[in-house]
Design a protein around this motif. Sequence first.
Motif, PDB file in Angstrom:
ATOM      1  N   GLY A  36      34.607  40.343  42.859  1.00  0.00           N
ATOM      2  CA  GLY A  36      35.454  40.523  41.882  1.00  0.00           C
ATOM      3  C   GLY A  36      35.122  40.485  40.313  1.00  0.00           C
ATOM      4  O   GLY A  36      35.235  40.919  39.346  1.00  0.00           O
ATOM      5  N   VAL A  39      33.096  43.208  39.065  1.00  0.00           N
ATOM      6  CA  VAL A  39      34.013  44.466  38.423  1.00  0.00           C
ATOM      7  C   VAL A  39      34.649  43.831  37.025  1.00  0.00           C
ATOM      8  O   VAL A  39      34.824  44.863  36.264  1.00  0.00           O
ATOM      9  CB  VAL A  39      35.206  44.459  39.463  1.00  0.00           C
ATOM     10  CG1 VAL A  39      36.176  45.881  38.850  1.00  0.00           C
ATOM     11  CG2 VAL A  39      34.703  44.788  40.895  1.00  0.00           C
ATOM     12  N   LEU A  40      34.720  42.596  36.867  1.00  0.00           N
ATOM     13  CA  LEU A  40      35.615  42.094  35.750  1.00  0.00           C
ATOM     14  C   LEU A  40      34.252  42.525  34.555  1.00  0.00           C
ATOM     15  O   LEU A  40      34.718  43.091  33.454  1.00  0.00           O
ATOM     16  CB  LEU A  40      35.650  40.659  35.804  1.00  0.00           C
ATOM     17  CG  LEU A  40      36.255  40.205  34.461  1.00  0.00           C
ATOM     18  CD1 LEU A  40      37.662  39.331  34.771  1.00  0.00           C
ATOM     19  CD2 LEU A  40      35.386  39.163  33.746  1.00  0.00           C
ATOM     20  N   THR A  43      33.585  46.177  33.954  1.00  0.00           N
ATOM     21  CA  THR A  43      34.862  46.770  33.012  1.00  0.00           C
ATOM     22  C   THR A  43      34.680  46.488  31.411  1.00  0.00           C
ATOM     23  O   THR A  43      34.365  47.110  30.524  1.00  0.00           O
ATOM     24  CB  THR A  43      36.263  46.241  33.241  1.00  0.00           C
ATOM     25  OG1 THR A  43      36.228  46.517  34.688  1.00  0.00           O
ATOM     26  CG2 THR A  43      37.147  47.134  32.810  1.00  0.00           C
ATOM     27  N   LEU A  44      33.999  45.251  31.372  1.00  0.00           N
ATOM     28  CA  LEU A  44      33.769  44.772  30.181  1.00  0.00           C
ATOM     29  C   LEU A  44      32.454  45.514  29.419  1.00  0.00           C
ATOM     30  O   LEU A  44      32.623  45.909  28.433  1.00  0.00           O
ATOM     31  CB  LEU A  44      33.400  43.083  29.821  1.00  0.00           C
ATOM     32  CG  LEU A  44      34.786  42.425  30.065  1.00  0.00           C
ATOM     33  CD1 LEU A  44      34.407  40.926  30.188  1.00  0.00           C
ATOM     34  CD2 LEU A  44      35.715  42.436  28.664  1.00  0.00           C
TER      35      LEU A  44
END
Lengths: 206, 348, 614
Positions: A36, A39-40, A43-44
């Motif tokens: 997870g 993914v974080l 995205t950044l």
Amino acid sequence: MHADERLTDANFPDHPEKATLEGKNKFLGFWLFLGGETVLFATLFGTYLGLRNMHMDGPAGEEIFKLPMVFVATMLLLTSSLTSVYSVLAMKQNRVKAMQGWFIVTLILGLAFLGLEIYEFVEYVHEGHTFTSSAFGSAFYTLVGFHGGHVLFGCLWIATLLARNWNRGLTLVNAPKYYLFALYWHFVDVVWVFIFTVVYLMGKVG
Amino acid sequence: MINNEKVGFYEVMRKWLQKGRLLSLIAMLAILLTGCGDPTLSTLVPQGDVADKQFQLMLISISIMILVLVVVFVLYFFVLIKFRKKAGDDSMPEQVEGNHMLEILWTAIPILLLIILAVPTVMRTFEFDADAKPSKNELSLKVTGHQYWWEFEYPKEELITSQELVLPVDTKVHVELTTADVIHSFWIPSLAGKTDTNPGDGSKNYMWFDTGSKEAVYKGKCAELCGASHALMDFKVKVVSKEEYKAWVSGFKKASASTGDADGQKVFEKNCLSCHAVGEKGGNTGPNLTGFGEKEKIAGIMDHSKANLKKWIKDPQEYKPGNEMPKLPLSDEEVDAVADYLMELKLQ
Amino acid sequence: MSTHASHKKRTGLMDWLTTVDHKKIGILYLLSGGFFFLIGGLEAILMRIQLIKPENDFVSAEMFNQLLTMHGTTMIFLAAMPIIFAFMNAIVPLQIGARDVAFPYVNAVGFWLFFFGGVLLNMSWFLGGAPDAGWTAYAPLSTVSAGHGVDFYVLGLQIAGAGTLAGGINFLVTIINMRAPGMTFMRMPLFTWASFVTSGLILFAFPALTVGFFLLMFERVFGAHFFNADMGGNVLIWEHIFWIFGHPEVYILILPAFGIISEIVSTFSKKRLFGYSAMVFATVLIGFLGFMVWVHHMFTVGLGAVANSIFAVATMAIAIPTGVKIFNWIFTMWGGQIRFTAPMLFAVGFIPTFVMGGVTGVMLSVPAADYQYHDSYFVVAHFHYVIVGGLVLGLFAGLYYWYPRMFNRVLNDTLGKWNFWLFFIGFHLTFFPQHWLGLMGMPRRVFTYMSGQQLDTSNFVSTIGALLMGAGTIVLFINIIISASKKNIASADPWDGRTLEWAMPVPTPEYNFAQTPLVRGLDALYVEKTAGNGKMTPAEPVGEIHMPNGSILPFIMSVGMFISGFGFIYANWYAAGGGLGIVLITMFLRSVIDDHGYHIHKEEVEADIKGGRA
């Protein structure tokens, strides 16, 4: 044997971090958590890549990034990843003192990295590159700052872990915790490698 | 409007469909759907090339989907009726694991149906995307969304109007879309699907549509939530004959700000001109009011009468909550004068 | 040396605040999700009343935008997902033969974070107005929205979302690590499979939303410029991030409903699920494809024909595994003995309704035609067919089906049927006309419409339908109240179940299984009913059972987040920092206090077995 009994060389399992169901659960759960986190950060990174040339009136990345300093910071963090590997190796051989020692080195390197990062940010702010100076500024500080926050959390985590278990040796309860910290630390390190490449190197090259 | 190759392909598709058994279904649907709704608003009463093709895509996809629905519903009701538990029957049904033949069938047939649908889908998607940018020879428009009104610039004709587009029949119109504030979406259901207006020069959008052969006044809508009065961000598209269009353009360019009503004009110039332009003069933060006396609506939504205009001037927030027009401290006489003046603003 | 603390038995309120028992957490999720479902439903009915006639002034434009934003947000994040989590908590550990979830403490943290996040968001109603930029909160409308409404949206959902993420990881680990002996992956009930895939989607979709919320918060609270075009920002970043999360979210919602329907259709047809492996494969495939179709929410944004076409075809592809599921359900019933109980009625109502939502979904996947459908009432009709006609009917079905297991009581079947027919007819009356409204040119999210556009009749019918749906829901609550006031204790296996959750007595013992069961095939209980003595074969002798202790820390931690949320909303850094401080302190306490749980002694377990309590 209870899970919180100090392990001896005689009853030491091959994988103390996964010797109990709780340990196995934590081990798997943490790997998933890191999924997870990936993914974080993805995205950044995506946001940063979309906005990295939008520096408006403020300075562009190539004008302000100080590669030598960032390179030193990179080395600090890479080395700390290595020392956390030594810690886990020591843990797997039930060498508690060595494990603690290497973790302390890891912690110090992490703090040094943080110090350098803060110094770097202060420099940038003086040069007009701030959180609100442009979309580039916002994206830069958010991405690099999220990573810095992760380093800070890691430092707090290992410090607490070491202090709480200083005199307890290794047990089936704390072994997974040490191990998970090391996993986390490697993850944070890998993220930094990407930041170094995507933000600083690509920023310098143009 | 579109190049011949594409028309050719479309004709092939059409013939193929005519031969197939989908034909009767499509014909039935077309009768059923066509004529549904307000003919100046409904996507089911398409006018012009783009809306027409979009309607045809709807028919193709609805037909395929109804085929699927019929199969599923027949099976479904058959099973529900045939296999309900009968009183007293406590036998244990045979425990079937599955059936490879059936499972392959209901995987393969949908794939085929979707391929049939995907071909015109991709074709049309590329067609609508092609040559949307303004072109030298054809009519071009710059559309800017504002909370809660539309600004229309005709760059070649060098005129700016608001709320009501005037366009000639049978013309391909190239549109450049942008916004002055938040995201809106430009939609004329009778003529073409919508396209968003994004902030920032980097996110400009382009689309094109065809005005169709009918002279009519079509309704336009904002289709993206843009604030309190999103629902009231209506506009009109007047499709007129080519001669009328030419006359409108030249009338607009000659339009003057004086109507002979000097009192009203004075009030207007003092209070309104900084935002609203008439003729050559005036600001551009509010709608351009040139030719206001000939508009279809006030503020895009109210019937065009002096009484409504006075209501609007007295309290714009009452009729379009959250809009940018302030409630001005005008006396009743001043409101009356400025309303008279505006209603007199006509194109020559 | 034994540091096992003696077990403190808590009762009453304190028991519920400190529980780490997945069955109780399931009930907490159900109650709070149900509460938010009522609020969201009320918001919907207020909107429909406003739209019953043209140019109505029942609510103001500003109020309508708050209602539409809160209706969407509440229904998705605070009603649907928590009720899904309720069933996952109550049922998944039982279905896989586990005594608990992998992380009982984290489970409690997840619930309380969701709860306080939801409360925080709804506080906005009383503190100057709710968020009004739509549940999608597109920038720059959301970044320039006046007041604190959108701040409540960002902080409330950020906190609730963190809880959801924790829950997702918990169920992934539970399902991977805690299955009973013999419970292989390909013997897991479909609901467990669906929960597994849904949890995976949560894990990979929610962090994107987390980042999105941070960006929006930084923009609103700290003056960042991600979405400010004048400072180089780009609003499309928000749309991409939102839908990269938002589309998987749709499957996060619907997959558990697929699971519930699979269980119920199989049970009430007295047949094993037709094409079980295809069903599993379809579930996984839908989850996987769910990540590659987000742009179909953005066809009118101007991404170009290439992007639109690729995402169109990917979207169409999802229809294939979904179709497989529909046919497998129908063929599960084929040749069966269908009993039309209340749960089965909901399941049977689900199938055609969902198919209709599915086919309009395929229609929407055609970009060139979607330019007409997009942001019109056609879309509203489509996603309500999928989410209400699909998910909510599935949740109602699950509620009637598992109610005896969760609450040890049965719901009245006749009232259940009233509930179904009122809701089902009301649903179609509400949403079927909305297809036409959209096609006839009515944009969505409008607080009113002018007369003379031929939109009046359909809108009127739609509102009547919404009132019927409300009536159906009221019947459900009457049913619940009646069942709670009567002493109609359920039997352990009221539906002649096929799976493990029916293999223990009611009320379910706190340790679930006195002896971990040995699973000998798909539909483990059915296998024993036909090939054994009707009881599960134990996989272990009776012995001591280890249980986790309850803790108040998850509650306190969530209160800390709640306070901190308020602090960020009002830019009060003392509250923001203080709240986060509470969170850090609870984390610190959790890690320094040794808590090894307690043991239930062998004798107690034996006594329970003898007394028929286990």
